[in-house]
Design an enzyme around this catalytic site. Structure first.
Site, PDB file in Angstrom:
ATOM      1  N   TYR A 103     -15.059 -12.717  -0.525  1.00  0.00           N
ATOM      2  CA  TYR A 103     -15.788 -11.516  -0.940  1.00  0.00           C
ATOM      3  C   TYR A 103     -16.989 -11.877  -1.809  1.00  0.00           C
ATOM      4  O   TYR A 103     -18.064 -11.282  -1.686  1.00  0.00           O
ATOM      5  CB  TYR A 103     -14.865 -10.576  -1.713  1.00  0.00           C
TER       6      TYR A 103
ATOM      7  N   ARG B 128      -3.336   6.891   0.828  1.00  0.00           N
ATOM      8  CA  ARG B 128      -3.843   8.144   1.387  1.00  0.00           C
ATOM      9  C   ARG B 128      -2.833   8.905   2.248  1.00  0.00           C
ATOM     10  O   ARG B 128      -3.042  10.082   2.534  1.00  0.00           O
ATOM     11  CB  ARG B 128      -5.108   7.869   2.205  1.00  0.00           C
TER      12      ARG B 128
ATOM     13  N   ARG C 219       0.832  -1.211   0.000  1.00  0.00           N
ATOM     14  CA  ARG C 219       0.000   0.000   0.000  1.00  0.00           C
ATOM     15  C   ARG C 219       0.871   1.267   0.000  1.00  0.00           C
ATOM     16  O   ARG C 219       0.540   2.264   0.625  1.00  0.00           O
ATOM     17  CB  ARG C 219      -0.943   0.033   1.208  1.00  0.00           C
TER      18      ARG C 219
ATOM     19  N   ASP D 260      -6.951  -3.137  -7.868  1.00  0.00           N
ATOM     20  CA  ASP D 260      -7.653  -3.744  -6.743  1.00  0.00           C
ATOM     21  C   ASP D 260      -7.849  -5.219  -7.027  1.00  0.00           C
ATOM     22  O   ASP D 260      -8.061  -5.611  -8.187  1.00  0.00           O
ATOM     23  CB  ASP D 260      -9.005  -3.072  -6.504  1.00  0.00           C
TER      24      ASP D 260
ATOM     25  N   ARG E 290      -6.565  10.952  -6.674  1.00  0.00           N
ATOM     26  CA  ARG E 290      -7.811  10.231  -6.375  1.00  0.00           C
ATOM     27  C   ARG E 290      -9.021  11.153  -6.534  1.00  0.00           C
ATOM     28  O   ARG E 290     -10.051  10.759  -7.103  1.00  0.00           O
ATOM     29  CB  ARG E 290      -7.731   9.690  -4.944  1.00  0.00           C
TER      30      ARG E 290
END
Length: 347
Positions: A147, A25, A21, A71, A34
């Site tokens: 998921y 952010r 990652r 992703d 973004r």
């Protein structure tokens, strides 16, 4: 490329480092890109902007490898499950796959519909310095299946385990379908320019040892074997998170069935010394600094020193976090971490 050399157990001038990652952010540059994209999925599917955020941490942190910005759920989305990202909740599928009919309805051969992923890889590789590696990735079959069965992230994985224990054959059918698609997907990433690939099994720790070997690790190994057959010089990395209690079982499976991959990712919940003792003779180990240590420079350095003491300055190690960067970690500490690892591991 120092990262690729290290993954192949070749001599390197220092221990290479990248961060899971690393595009995220905690970087104001990422936040600006973004916002420009409109939505997270739009960012993943916009080749120019995905290229931008893939390259940002390489330029800012000077890590030894970039990892594709995408992703893990774009593949099941391509298989026919409508995906949305809900603010404050994360990804959610609008349909689930909890029985044979919904599993059989999934599309196959979907790698061709993910051209934006390969275009991003080609774009990044054309702009990335030649001495920096580019890592492609995917989610492992078990993690993707959870998921798809739950519809979203879960704390108990109740529906996934219900299917596992009441209809194991249906789950194996789903995992086999995913494995076939993931082999094609990662192969296309490599052909587009990825120098290495990592398979993330984020929810590996949700299963008992016997169940994980059967329904999780064995499928990761199947993907790795297929990739090594077609791309023998491309390093394959597995990161099964939360399997500290399963390392002996994983080693047994490796010895009994073989496992054709180069790098084993160690999460921060596992002692690096224990991982080295059990798996270090077989694989290059990657990890495993606790991400929260980056909140404090002194704590971070203490953590680095401990890992370097265990792993030494020789080959067999790629430095990384034991999971991903947290959104509010100080960027200056991430920059310092890269420099610190480089200085402390110089041969």
């Amino acid at each position: 490329m120092i990262f690729i050399d290290a993954a192949l157990k070749k001599d390197t001038p220092y221990t290479p480092i990248w961060l899971m990652r690393q595009a995220g952010r905690y970087l104001s540059e990422y936040q600006a890109t973004r916002a420009k994209a409109g939505s997270f999925l739009d960012l993943c599917q916009n080749v120019a902007l995905a290229t931008e955020v893939t390259l940002q941490p390489v330029e800012i942190l000077d890590v030894d490898a970039a990892i594709l910005f995408s992703d893990i759920l774009v593949l099941p989305m391509a298989m026919g499950l409508e995906l949305e990202f809900v603010a404050g909740e994360g990804p959610r599928f609008l349909q689930t796959t909890r029985d044979e009919s919904s599993i059989n309805a999934l599309k196959s051969g979907v790698q061709e519909s993910l051209s934006y992923v390969y275009d991003t890889i080609s774009s990044v590789r054309s702009k990335l310095a030649k001495d920096k590696a580019l890592i492609g990735f995917c989610g492992a079959p078990w993690t993707l299946a959870t998921y798809m069965i739950e519809g979203q992230g879960s704390k108990s994985y109740a529906q996934s385990k219900r299917l596992l224990y009441t209809n194991p054959q249906a789950l194996h059918t789903l995992l086999s379908k995913l494995t076939t698609e993931l082999i094609a997907y990662l192969s296309a990433q490599i052909r587009a320019g990825a120098n290495a690939v990592q398979i993330f099994d984020s929810w590996a720790g949700a299963l008992s040892p016997r169940a994980y070997i059967e329904f999780g690790f064995s499928y990761m190994c199947e993907i790795a074997r297929a990739l090594k057959k077609d791309f023998p010089s491309v390093p394959v990395m597995l990161f099964p998170k939360g399997v500290g209690a399963l390392l002996e079982e994983i080693r047994y499976e490796v010895d009994m069935c073989g496992a054709e991959f180069e790098v084993f990712g160690v999460d921060w919940g596992v002692g690096m010394g224990r991982a080295k003792q059990i798996l270090g003779d077989k694989f290059v180990l990657q990890g495993n600094l606790e991400p929260a240590l980056l909140y404090d420079r002194a704590a971070m350095e203490q953590g680095v020193d401990e890992i370097v003491r265990i792993m030494g300055k020789q080959g067999g190690h790629i430095f990384n976090l034991g999971h991903g960067m947290l959104p509010d970690l100080p960027r200056e500490n991430a920059i310092a971490l890269v420099q610190m690892v480089r200085e402390k591991t110089k041969r």
